[in-house]
Design a protein around this motif. Structure first.
Motif, PDB file in Angstrom:
ATOM      1  N   VAL A 113       0.854  -1.185   0.000  1.00 12.83           N
ATOM      2  CA  VAL A 113       0.000   0.000   0.000  1.00 12.83           C
ATOM      3  C   VAL A 113       0.891   1.236   0.000  1.00 12.83           C
ATOM      4  O   VAL A 113       1.688   1.430   0.927  1.00 12.83           O
ATOM      5  CB  VAL A 113      -0.933   0.030   1.231  1.00 12.83           C
TER       6      VAL A 113
ATOM      7  N   ASP B 221      -6.584   0.689   4.869  1.00 11.01           N
ATOM      8  CA  ASP B 221      -6.648  -0.174   3.697  1.00 11.01           C
ATOM      9  C   ASP B 221      -6.776  -1.654   4.033  1.00 11.01           C
ATOM     10  O   ASP B 221      -6.228  -2.134   5.027  1.00 11.01           O
ATOM     11  CB  ASP B 221      -5.385   0.012   2.863  1.00 11.01           C
TER      12      ASP B 221
ATOM     13  N   PHE C  26      -6.188  -5.389   1.658  1.00 10.24           N
ATOM     14  CA  PHE C  26      -5.678  -5.854   0.376  1.00 10.24           C
ATOM     15  C   PHE C  26      -5.604  -7.373   0.386  1.00 10.24           C
ATOM     16  O   PHE C  26      -5.599  -8.015   1.450  1.00 10.24           O
ATOM     17  CB  PHE C  26      -4.299  -5.259   0.060  1.00 10.24           C
TER      18      PHE C  26
ATOM     19  N   ILE D 299      -0.576  -8.197  -5.789  1.00  8.36           N
ATOM     20  CA  ILE D 299      -1.738  -7.683  -5.072  1.00  8.36           C
ATOM     21  C   ILE D 299      -2.925  -7.818  -6.018  1.00  8.36           C
ATOM     22  O   ILE D 299      -2.930  -7.243  -7.114  1.00  8.36           O
ATOM     23  CB  ILE D 299      -1.558  -6.211  -4.658  1.00  8.36           C
TER      24      ILE D 299
ATOM     25  N   TRP E  50      -6.375  -7.530  -5.046  1.00  7.78           N
ATOM     26  CA  TRP E  50      -7.601  -6.831  -4.647  1.00  7.78           C
ATOM     27  C   TRP E  50      -7.259  -5.784  -3.602  1.00  7.78           C
ATOM     28  O   TRP E  50      -6.321  -5.953  -2.816  1.00  7.78           O
ATOM     29  CB  TRP E  50      -8.610  -7.826  -4.061  1.00  7.78           C
ATOM     30  N   ARG E  51      -8.026  -4.686  -3.610  1.00  8.83           N
ATOM     31  CA  ARG E  51      -7.865  -3.632  -2.607  1.00  8.83           C
ATOM     32  C   ARG E  51      -9.230  -3.196  -2.088  1.00  8.83           C
ATOM     33  O   ARG E  51     -10.211  -3.178  -2.841  1.00  8.83           O
ATOM     34  CB  ARG E  51      -7.129  -2.422  -3.184  1.00  8.83           C
TER      35      ARG E  51
ATOM     36  N   ARG F 243     -11.216  -0.974   1.648  1.00 12.61           N
ATOM     37  CA  ARG F 243     -10.991   0.028   2.694  1.00 12.61           C
ATOM     38  C   ARG F 243     -11.954  -0.196   3.847  1.00 12.61           C
ATOM     39  O   ARG F 243     -13.125  -0.533   3.651  1.00 12.61           O
ATOM     40  CB  ARG F 243     -11.186   1.437   2.130  1.00 12.61           C
TER      41      ARG F 243
END
Length: 296
Positions: free
Chosen positions: A178, A204, A206, A215, A217-218, A220
Motif C-alpha cells: 500500500v 486499507d 488488500f 496484489i 484486490w484492494r 478500505r
C-alpha cells in the motif's frame, strides 16, 4: 503491568489470576498454543516463557518450573508483537527492537527443545509487525512497520510485505503493498490461497497472492485502522477484527465487510472460542456471540 496471566472459563464464567508468567517487567504481547503448552512472548527484552496448564503453577527458570522462563529472543529485540505456528511446527516471532533502535527481527523457536534463533533486519530498518503462514508455498508472510523502538527515528517511509523462506532463512520476495502506509497492521492466510492484509495508510485492506506475488484486490475499512493483533481467521474462513473500536467481519469469498457493533475502548482480539468472539476493551474481557463461527 504487573504481567500476570489470567484464565477465563467460558462454561462457568470464572476468571482466575494465575500469577506472574514472565521475568519481563511489562506485558505479554503474543502467545501460541502447541503440544498442549502455551508459549508466551513479553516486553521488555522480548522474553519467552512456556506454561503447561495440566501441571501446578510455580513460576521460575528451572526445568521443573511452570511457567518456565526460556530466555530472550536476542538481537536487541524488545517487543515481540507477533507469533505464529509455521513450517516444521516451529514458532515464528516478529518483534520491535529496543529503545532508540531500528531493525526488527523474525525469531524461530523450537517448542520441543526451547532453542531460539533470531534474524534481524529481515526488512532493513523496519519492524516485523505481523506474520502469517502460507501453507500453499510453505513461506512465512511478514508485514512490517517503518517504526522502531521507542525514541527511534524512522529512515523508511513505506511498510513492506515480505515472503520469508524458513529453509533458506532469508527473504525471497519483498514489496510495498500500500503506497504511503507506515505499517502493515495485520495479515491472515485464508482458505482461498490468498493472504489478506490491513495497512494504516487509509485504513486499507488488500489481498496478496503468494504464488503469483501480486496484489489482486484492494478495499478500505470505514471505521479506522485495524488494531494490533486484531485480525483473525475463524474456522469457517471468514476474517474478524477490530478497527476504530468496531468489531467487524470480512468474508474473503464475497469481499463483504460487515460491522458487528462498537464497544467502548475495544482494542484487542478477537480470539475465537466456540460460538463466541473474545475481545479486550480496556481492562475488560468482552465476548460477542456469533453462532456461525464454526460452520464450514
Amino acid at each position: 503491568m504487573p504481567l500476570h496471566l489470567f484464565r477465563y472459563d467460558p462454561s462457568s464464567g470464572e476468571t482466575v489470576d494465575l500469577g506472574k508468567a514472565s521475568v519481563a517487567g511489562g506485558e505479554i504481547y503474543s502467545m501460541q498454543s502447541i503440544y498442549g503448552k502455551l508459549f508466551m512472548a513479553a516486553y521488555g527484552g522480548a522474553n519467552l516463557s512456556v506454561y503447561d496448564p495440566r501441571k501446578p503453577w510455580h513460576f521460575g527458570a528451572e526445568a521443573g518450573d511452570n511457567p518456565r522462563h526460556i530466555g530472550a529472543v536476542g538481537e536487541s529485540q524488545d517487543r515481540p508483537v507477533a507469533m505464529i505456528i509455521g513450517p516444521r511446527r516451529r514458532i515464528y516471532i516478529g518483534s520491535v527492537p529496543g529503545y532508540g533502535l531500528l531493525g526488527g527481527a523474525v525469531a524461530v523457536l523450537d517448542p520441543s527443545t526451547y532453542k531460539v534463533r533470531a534474524f534481524r533486519n529481515v526488512v532493513p530498518s523496519q519492524t516485523i509487525y505481523c506474520l502469517a503462514y502460507h501453507k500453499g508455498t510453505g513461506l512465512i508472510v511478514g508485514g512490517s512497520s517503518v517504526g522502531g523502538g521507542g525514541g527511534s527515528h524512522p529512515t523508511e517511509t513505506e511498510a513492506h510485505l515480505c515472503l520469508w523462506d524458513a529453509k533458506q532463512e532469508k527473504v525471497v520476495y519483498d514489496c510495498v503493498p500500500v503506497a504511503g502506509g507506515g505499517t502493515v497492521v495485520g495479515v491472515v492466510s485464508a482458505p482461498d490461497g490468498l493472504v489478506y492484509g490491513a495497512a494504516n495508510a487509509d485504513n486499507d485492506l488488500f489481498a496478496f497472492d503468494p504464488k503469483t506475488r501480486q496484489i489482486v484486490w484492494r478495499g478500505r475499512l470505514p471505521w479506522g485502522s485495524v488494531a494490533m493483533n486484531s485480525f483473525t481467521l475463524a474456522p469457517h474462513g471468514d476474517i474478524y477484527g477490530v478497527a476504530g473500536g468496531t468489531a467487524f467481519r470480512f468474508a474473503p469469498r464475497s469481499r463483504e465487510l460487515v460491522s458487528l457493533g462498537a464497544y467502548p475502548r475495544l482494542h484487542l482480539g478477537p480470539v475465537v472460542g466456540g460460538d463466541y468472539l473474545y475481545f479486550g476493551a480496556g481492562v475488560h474481557l468482552v465476548r460477542l456471540r456469533v453462532p456461525t463461527l464454526q460452520e464450514g
